[in-house]
Structures are given as C-alpha cells and as structure tokens.
Motif scaffolding. Sequence first.
Motif, PDB file in Angstrom:
ATOM      1  N   LEU A  51      27.719  57.577  82.893  1.00 30.18           N
ATOM      2  CA  LEU A  51      27.617  56.130  82.596  1.00 30.18           C
ATOM      3  C   LEU A  51      26.159  55.906  82.468  1.00 30.18           C
ATOM      4  O   LEU A  51      25.711  54.975  81.525  1.00 30.18           O
ATOM      5  N   ALA A  52      25.249  56.273  83.482  1.00 31.20           N
ATOM      6  CA  ALA A  52      23.859  55.776  83.501  1.00 31.20           C
ATOM      7  C   ALA A  52      23.268  56.383  81.975  1.00 31.20           C
ATOM      8  O   ALA A  52      22.385  55.582  81.449  1.00 31.20           O
ATOM      9  N   LYS A  53      23.517  57.529  81.613  1.00 29.45           N
ATOM     10  CA  LYS A  53      22.693  58.081  80.314  1.00 29.45           C
ATOM     11  C   LYS A  53      23.306  57.085  79.263  1.00 29.45           C
ATOM     12  O   LYS A  53      22.794  56.897  78.263  1.00 29.45           O
ATOM     13  N   LYS A  54      24.556  56.910  79.282  1.00 27.44           N
ATOM     14  CA  LYS A  54      25.327  56.128  78.174  1.00 27.44           C
ATOM     15  C   LYS A  54      24.577  54.648  77.967  1.00 27.44           C
ATOM     16  O   LYS A  54      24.045  54.270  76.919  1.00 27.44           O
ATOM     17  N   ILE A  55      24.341  54.037  79.177  1.00 29.00           N
ATOM     18  CA  ILE A  55      23.750  52.786  79.094  1.00 29.00           C
ATOM     19  C   ILE A  55      22.236  52.937  78.910  1.00 29.00           C
ATOM     20  O   ILE A  55      21.797  52.213  77.843  1.00 29.00           O
ATOM     21  N   ALA A  56      21.528  53.704  79.424  1.00 28.37           N
ATOM     22  CA  ALA A  56      20.172  54.168  78.705  1.00 28.37           C
ATOM     23  C   ALA A  56      20.102  54.309  77.404  1.00 28.37           C
ATOM     24  O   ALA A  56      19.065  53.834  76.639  1.00 28.37           O
ATOM     25  N   ASP A  57      20.832  55.355  76.975  1.00 29.77           N
ATOM     26  CA  ASP A  57      20.822  55.670  75.692  1.00 29.77           C
ATOM     27  C   ASP A  57      21.062  54.323  74.628  1.00 29.77           C
ATOM     28  O   ASP A  57      20.369  54.133  73.746  1.00 29.77           O
ATOM     29  N   HIS A  58      21.878  53.585  74.909  1.00 29.06           N
ATOM     30  CA  HIS A  58      22.438  52.353  74.356  1.00 29.06           C
ATOM     31  C   HIS A  58      21.054  51.349  74.173  1.00 29.06           C
ATOM     32  O   HIS A  58      20.613  50.940  73.089  1.00 29.06           O
TER      33      HIS A  58
END
Length: 67
Positions: A51-58
């Motif tokens: 989830l952290a990666k998804k938020i950061a990528d977004h």
Amino acid sequence: MSRYPYTEACDAMRSVSGIQENGISPKLSRSDASQVRQFIAAAIGMPDDELAKKIADHARKLKEPKQ
C-alpha cells in the motif's frame, strides 16, 4: 536512506488531509499518517509495504509534468 515508499506515502497523505495547523503545515504527523496507512492496509487485506508503494507511486504520478 530513501524516503520511498514509506515517508513519501505519509507525506502524500498529509498533503491531501486538509488538516492544517495555523494555516501553514499539515497537522497530521507522519506517525499519524503511518498509522492510518497501516489501518487501511489491514482493512483491505493488503500488506502495508504494498500500500505504501501504491500511494507513493500515485503521488509521484501526480507530480509529473503534464504533457
């Protein structure tokens, strides 16, 4: 040490929280944002790191110059 993905994710969450102190900076701390992210990850059955990666990528995509 890299800020990706955890710190970037928390900072992105803080920037969109709309909660400000003195009209200057987000009142939501990185620690608070991290706890919210972990709560959401658990609620949707996703590992926190994913989830952290998804938020950061977004957040990175939103910062990219528009073509």
